[in-house]
Design a protein around this motif. Structure first.
Motif, PDB file in Angstrom:
ATOM      1  N   ASN A 192       0.857  -1.154   0.000  1.00  0.00           N
ATOM      2  CA  ASN A 192      -0.024   0.041   0.056  1.00  0.00           C
ATOM      3  C   ASN A 192       0.799   1.332   0.013  1.00  0.00           C
ATOM      4  OD1 ASN A 192      -2.320  -1.713   0.363  1.00  0.00           O
ATOM      5  ND2 ASN A 192      -2.661  -1.203   2.418  1.00  0.00           N
ATOM      6  N   GLU A 193       2.187   1.179   0.676  1.00  0.00           N
ATOM      7  CA  GLU A 193       2.715   2.440   1.076  1.00  0.00           C
ATOM      8  C   GLU A 193       4.114   2.732   0.600  1.00  0.00           C
ATOM      9  OE1 GLU A 193       0.905   4.531   2.259  1.00  0.00           O
ATOM     10  OE2 GLU A 193      -0.890   3.377   3.279  1.00  0.00           O
ATOM     11  N   CYS A 194       4.618   1.482   0.068  1.00  0.00           N
ATOM     12  CA  CYS A 194       5.990   1.698  -0.119  1.00  0.00           C
ATOM     13  C   CYS A 194       6.189   1.201  -1.549  1.00  0.00           C
ATOM     14  CB  CYS A 194       6.873   0.921   0.685  1.00  0.00           C
ATOM     15  SG  CYS A 194       6.666   1.744   2.472  1.00  0.00           S
ATOM     16  N   ASP A 195       7.440   0.670  -1.849  1.00  0.00           N
ATOM     17  CA  ASP A 195       7.730   0.015  -3.135  1.00  0.00           C
ATOM     18  C   ASP A 195       7.879  -1.377  -2.525  1.00  0.00           C
ATOM     19  OD1 ASP A 195       7.742   2.390  -4.999  1.00  0.00           O
ATOM     20  OD2 ASP A 195       9.787   2.730  -4.192  1.00  0.00           O
ATOM     21  N   TYR A 196       7.207  -2.375  -3.360  1.00  0.00           N
ATOM     22  CA  TYR A 196       7.292  -3.538  -2.990  1.00  0.00           C
ATOM     23  C   TYR A 196       7.245  -4.624  -4.182  1.00  0.00           C
ATOM     24  CZ  TYR A 196       5.840  -8.025  -0.864  1.00  0.00           C
ATOM     25  OH  TYR A 196       6.150  -9.446  -0.463  1.00  0.00           O
ATOM     26  N   VAL A 197       8.128  -5.308  -4.074  1.00  0.00           N
ATOM     27  CA  VAL A 197       8.342  -6.535  -5.207  1.00  0.00           C
ATOM     28  C   VAL A 197       8.050  -7.727  -4.726  1.00  0.00           C
ATOM     29  CG1 VAL A 197       9.836  -7.734  -6.661  1.00  0.00           C
ATOM     30  CG2 VAL A 197      10.208  -5.155  -6.473  1.00  0.00           C
ATOM     31  N   MET A 198       7.068  -8.342  -5.455  1.00  0.00           N
ATOM     32  CA  MET A 198       6.607  -9.668  -4.879  1.00  0.00           C
ATOM     33  C   MET A 198       7.658 -10.871  -5.766  1.00  0.00           C
ATOM     34  SD  MET A 198       4.438 -11.336  -3.322  1.00  0.00           S
ATOM     35  CE  MET A 198       3.166 -10.427  -3.135  1.00  0.00           C
ATOM     36  N   SER A 199       8.172 -11.431  -4.909  1.00  0.00           N
ATOM     37  CA  SER A 199       9.177 -12.375  -5.524  1.00  0.00           C
ATOM     38  C   SER A 199       8.673 -13.609  -5.702  1.00  0.00           C
ATOM     39  CB  SER A 199      10.671 -12.490  -4.789  1.00  0.00           C
ATOM     40  OG  SER A 199      11.671 -13.371  -5.248  1.00  0.00           O
ATOM     41  N   ASN A 200       9.193 -14.866  -6.403  1.00  0.00           N
ATOM     42  CA  ASN A 200       8.775 -16.112  -6.458  1.00  0.00           C
ATOM     43  C   ASN A 200       9.444 -16.921  -5.480  1.00  0.00           C
ATOM     44  OD1 ASN A 200       6.773 -15.598  -8.579  1.00  0.00           O
ATOM     45  ND2 ASN A 200       8.389 -15.157  -9.792  1.00  0.00           N
ATOM     46  N   ASN A 201      10.703 -16.344  -4.912  1.00  0.00           N
ATOM     47  CA  ASN A 201      11.684 -17.279  -4.266  1.00  0.00           C
ATOM     48  C   ASN A 201      12.389 -16.275  -3.405  1.00  0.00           C
ATOM     49  OD1 ASN A 201      14.555 -18.101  -4.005  1.00  0.00           O
ATOM     50  ND2 ASN A 201      13.651 -19.862  -4.833  1.00  0.00           N
ATOM     51  N   GLU A 202      12.346 -16.756  -2.073  1.00  0.00           N
ATOM     52  CA  GLU A 202      13.115 -15.775  -0.802  1.00  0.00           C
ATOM     53  C   GLU A 202      14.618 -15.602  -1.361  1.00  0.00           C
ATOM     54  OE1 GLU A 202       9.421 -18.416   0.549  1.00  0.00           O
ATOM     55  OE2 GLU A 202      11.473 -18.661  -0.465  1.00  0.00           O
ATOM     56  N   GLY A 203      15.482 -16.500  -1.920  1.00  0.00           N
ATOM     57  CA  GLY A 203      16.656 -16.288  -2.262  1.00  0.00           C
ATOM     58  C   GLY A 203      16.853 -15.201  -3.298  1.00  0.00           C
ATOM     59  N   ASP A 204      15.620 -15.195  -4.257  1.00  0.00           N
ATOM     60  CA  ASP A 204      15.810 -14.008  -5.410  1.00  0.00           C
ATOM     61  C   ASP A 204      15.231 -12.777  -4.699  1.00  0.00           C
ATOM     62  OD1 ASP A 204      15.948 -15.963  -7.297  1.00  0.00           O
ATOM     63  OD2 ASP A 204      14.128 -16.071  -7.626  1.00  0.00           O
ATOM     64  N   ALA A 205      14.606 -12.845  -3.609  1.00  0.00           N
ATOM     65  CA  ALA A 205      13.875 -11.551  -2.647  1.00  0.00           C
ATOM     66  C   ALA A 205      15.228 -10.937  -2.189  1.00  0.00           C
ATOM     67  CB  ALA A 205      13.083 -11.911  -1.581  1.00  0.00           C
ATOM     68  N   VAL A 206      16.375 -11.664  -1.478  1.00  0.00           N
ATOM     69  CA  VAL A 206      17.353 -11.092  -0.951  1.00  0.00           C
ATOM     70  C   VAL A 206      18.392 -10.619  -1.778  1.00  0.00           C
ATOM     71  CG1 VAL A 206      19.561 -11.906   0.534  1.00  0.00           C
ATOM     72  CG2 VAL A 206      17.365 -12.887   1.201  1.00  0.00           C
ATOM     73  N   ALA A 207      18.548 -11.148  -2.983  1.00  0.00           N
ATOM     74  CA  ALA A 207      19.358 -10.768  -4.160  1.00  0.00           C
ATOM     75  C   ALA A 207      18.560  -9.408  -4.687  1.00  0.00           C
ATOM     76  CB  ALA A 207      19.572 -11.800  -4.925  1.00  0.00           C
ATOM     77  N   ILE A 208      17.339  -9.166  -4.918  1.00  0.00           N
ATOM     78  CA  ILE A 208      16.790  -7.913  -5.284  1.00  0.00           C
ATOM     79  C   ILE A 208      16.967  -7.101  -4.185  1.00  0.00           C
ATOM     80  CG2 ILE A 208      14.496  -7.046  -5.944  1.00  0.00           C
ATOM     81  CD1 ILE A 208      13.758 -10.046  -6.667  1.00  0.00           C
ATOM     82  N   CYS A 209      16.771  -7.149  -2.895  1.00  0.00           N
ATOM     83  CA  CYS A 209      17.128  -6.425  -2.048  1.00  0.00           C
ATOM     84  C   CYS A 209      18.461  -6.000  -2.015  1.00  0.00           C
ATOM     85  CB  CYS A 209      16.827  -6.709  -0.615  1.00  0.00           C
ATOM     86  SG  CYS A 209      14.991  -6.833  -0.374  1.00  0.00           S
ATOM     87  N   ALA A 210      19.459  -6.664  -2.230  1.00  0.00           N
ATOM     88  CA  ALA A 210      20.877  -6.378  -2.435  1.00  0.00           C
ATOM     89  C   ALA A 210      21.137  -5.294  -3.695  1.00  0.00           C
ATOM     90  CB  ALA A 210      21.849  -7.662  -2.580  1.00  0.00           C
ATOM     91  N   GLY A 211      20.462  -5.541  -4.759  1.00  0.00           N
ATOM     92  CA  GLY A 211      20.475  -4.678  -5.693  1.00  0.00           C
ATOM     93  C   GLY A 211      19.991  -3.412  -5.541  1.00  0.00           C
ATOM     94  N   ALA A 212      18.803  -3.302  -4.737  1.00  0.00           N
ATOM     95  CA  ALA A 212      18.348  -1.984  -4.302  1.00  0.00           C
ATOM     96  C   ALA A 212      19.376  -1.236  -3.333  1.00  0.00           C
ATOM     97  CB  ALA A 212      16.993  -2.167  -3.560  1.00  0.00           C
ATOM     98  N   TYR A 213      20.129  -1.978  -2.394  1.00  0.00           N
ATOM     99  CA  TYR A 213      21.078  -1.417  -1.788  1.00  0.00           C
ATOM    100  C   TYR A 213      22.368  -0.627  -2.531  1.00  0.00           C
ATOM    101  CZ  TYR A 213      24.416  -0.639   2.128  1.00  0.00           C
ATOM    102  OH  TYR A 213      25.363  -0.065   2.902  1.00  0.00           O
ATOM    103  N   LEU A 214      22.828  -1.565  -3.457  1.00  0.00           N
ATOM    104  CA  LEU A 214      23.642  -1.068  -4.398  1.00  0.00           C
ATOM    105  C   LEU A 214      23.186   0.177  -5.050  1.00  0.00           C
ATOM    106  CD1 LEU A 214      24.557  -4.289  -6.263  1.00  0.00           C
ATOM    107  CD2 LEU A 214      26.199  -2.805  -4.629  1.00  0.00           C
ATOM    108  N   ALA A 215      21.971   0.609  -5.274  1.00  0.00           N
ATOM    109  CA  ALA A 215      21.505   1.515  -5.749  1.00  0.00           C
ATOM    110  C   ALA A 215      20.944   2.561  -4.768  1.00  0.00           C
ATOM    111  CB  ALA A 215      20.032   1.188  -6.506  1.00  0.00           C
ATOM    112  N   GLY A 216      21.610   2.534  -3.606  1.00  0.00           N
ATOM    113  CA  GLY A 216      21.460   3.324  -2.695  1.00  0.00           C
ATOM    114  C   GLY A 216      20.044   3.354  -1.678  1.00  0.00           C
TER     115      GLY A 216
END
Length: 377
Positions: free
Chosen positions: A37-61
């Motif tokens: 509702n309130e933030c940017d949310y990515v619905m992942s298909n796998n928890e490992g992918d979700a961690v890696a997506i978050c890692a990419g977001a961190y690389l982007a600041g």
């Protein structure tokens, strides 16, 4: 006693945590609803992918939050131990405690209910049980944020009934479809993977990051050109396009994720995630040599897989089979001129150059200079 999931989310937002990714769990549904509702949310298909997506977001600041059921913690162990730990890419996590001994839970959760704490400790991830007192939660969030600022991941274990209700607002689902499909139509040139990487680097624009998958692909990118805008993946096999998605969604950088057949086969579910969110600034290049080159040349099952059709079916706007280095170069130039989410497939012959070196720069140093490159643009 419950705490408001909205109050928790607002507290996180006040500290800059506005990017979420995860896989649903009934214990966390209210926090997930808040994030959608309130933030940017990515619905992942796998928890490992979700961690890696978050890692990419961190690389982007961007500070990021990953959400998962504790059974999914098993899927996340590879990136948590070989990506986040090695590169010092912190993530704030919320993991549910299914199978808690006092609960009458489903049998598949019984073991995880007793080892969730131990798993986090073995992975050297700091953790606490999320309190059901909002005053204490604010103190907990402050401690967690301090860990993130120190480049250390932090997880909250969430018991049943701790988070109060948040109603999910109506959602407009994306309906992305393939618009351009080019399949195999002639003989393959069968260049070497090194030549493909040389072509990618020679064609790149200044505002581009290049992410190379695990093994010899990353080593060859380092050999061709050690640059501030490169990332040489170690471990976390199959996660390169997930990292690319996290960067592309959170920055304006042109992002090229260079994948391998064995790696993509390991985490094919992220094709669908990439296609659903469909960032125009993401180019996904698959180099297929039908083998696990870095571990001695064992075969992969890629000879039975039509990656181009699969990418198209998930909704990549462009899915393109290229037969030669010249065609590869023209296709990349075309993507720069008209950026849309694009999948490029190229088949190569096996093997690599003799005495292939390894990066002499540590993973966390690669991360730091890449983040600086992205910040400066």
């Amino acid at each position: 006693m419950k705490i408001s999931a909205a109050d928790l989310g607002n507290e996180l937002k006040s500290l800059g945590f506005e990017f979420y990714c995860g896989v649903p769990c009934s214990f966390l549904n209210n926090l997930i609803n808040y994030a959608i509702n309130e933030c940017d949310y990515v619905m992942s298909n796998n928890e490992g992918d979700a961690v890696a997506i978050c890692a990419g977001a961190y690389l982007a600041g961007k500070k990021s939050v990953v959400l998962m059921q504790n059974s999914g913690l098993t899927n996340a162990t590879s990136p948590l131990t070989s990506l986040n730990y090695s590169f010092k890419l912190p993530v704030l996590g919320f993991v549910s405690l299914r199978g808690e001994p006092r609960l009458n839970d489903e049998p598949q959760h019984e073991l995880m209910g007793t080892i969730t704490e131990k798993m986090l400790e073995l992975m050297q991830v700091k953790w606490e049980y999320l309190s059901n007192d909002i005053a204490e939660v604010k103190c907990q969030i402050a401690r967690a944020n301090e860990s993130i600022e120190n480049k250390e991941s932090f997880f909250f274990i969430v018991k049943k009934g701790v988070l109060g209700a948040v109603e999910l607002k109506p959602q407009q689902l994306n309906k992305n479809t393939n618009k351009f499909l080019k399949v195999k139509s002639e003989d393959d040139e069968l260049a070497m993977r090194l030549n493909v990487i040389e072509t990618i680097t020679a064609t790149k624009a200044d505002d581009t990051v290049i992410l190379a998958t695990t093994g010899k692909t990353g080593r060859e990118l380092y050999e061709v050109e050690d640059s501030q805008n490169n990332l040489y993946m170690v471990g976390s096999m199959g996660s390169i396009s997930s990292i690319g998605l996290g960067i592309a969604l959170n920055s304006n950088m042109k992002t090229i994720a260079v994948d391998g057949d064995g790696a993509l086969l390991m985490r094919m579910g992220n094709l669908a995630t990439n296609a659903y969110y469909s960032p125009a600034n993401l180019l996904h290049v698959l180099i297929d040599n039908n083998m696990h080159d870095s571990t001695g040349g064992q075969f992969t099952v890629s000879s039975n897989v039509d990656f181009v059709q699969i990418a198209a079916s998930t909704g990549y706007e462009n899915s393109i089979y290229v037969h030669s280095l010249d065609e590869l170069k023209k296709t990349i130039i075309g993507w720069y001129r008209n950026p849309v989410l694009t999948f490029i497939y190229i088949k190569v012959r096996n093997g690599t150059k003799e005495n292939l070196g390894r990066p002499k720069i540590k993973p966390y140093e690669v991360k730091e200079r890449l983040m600086e490159f992205i910040r400066e643009r």
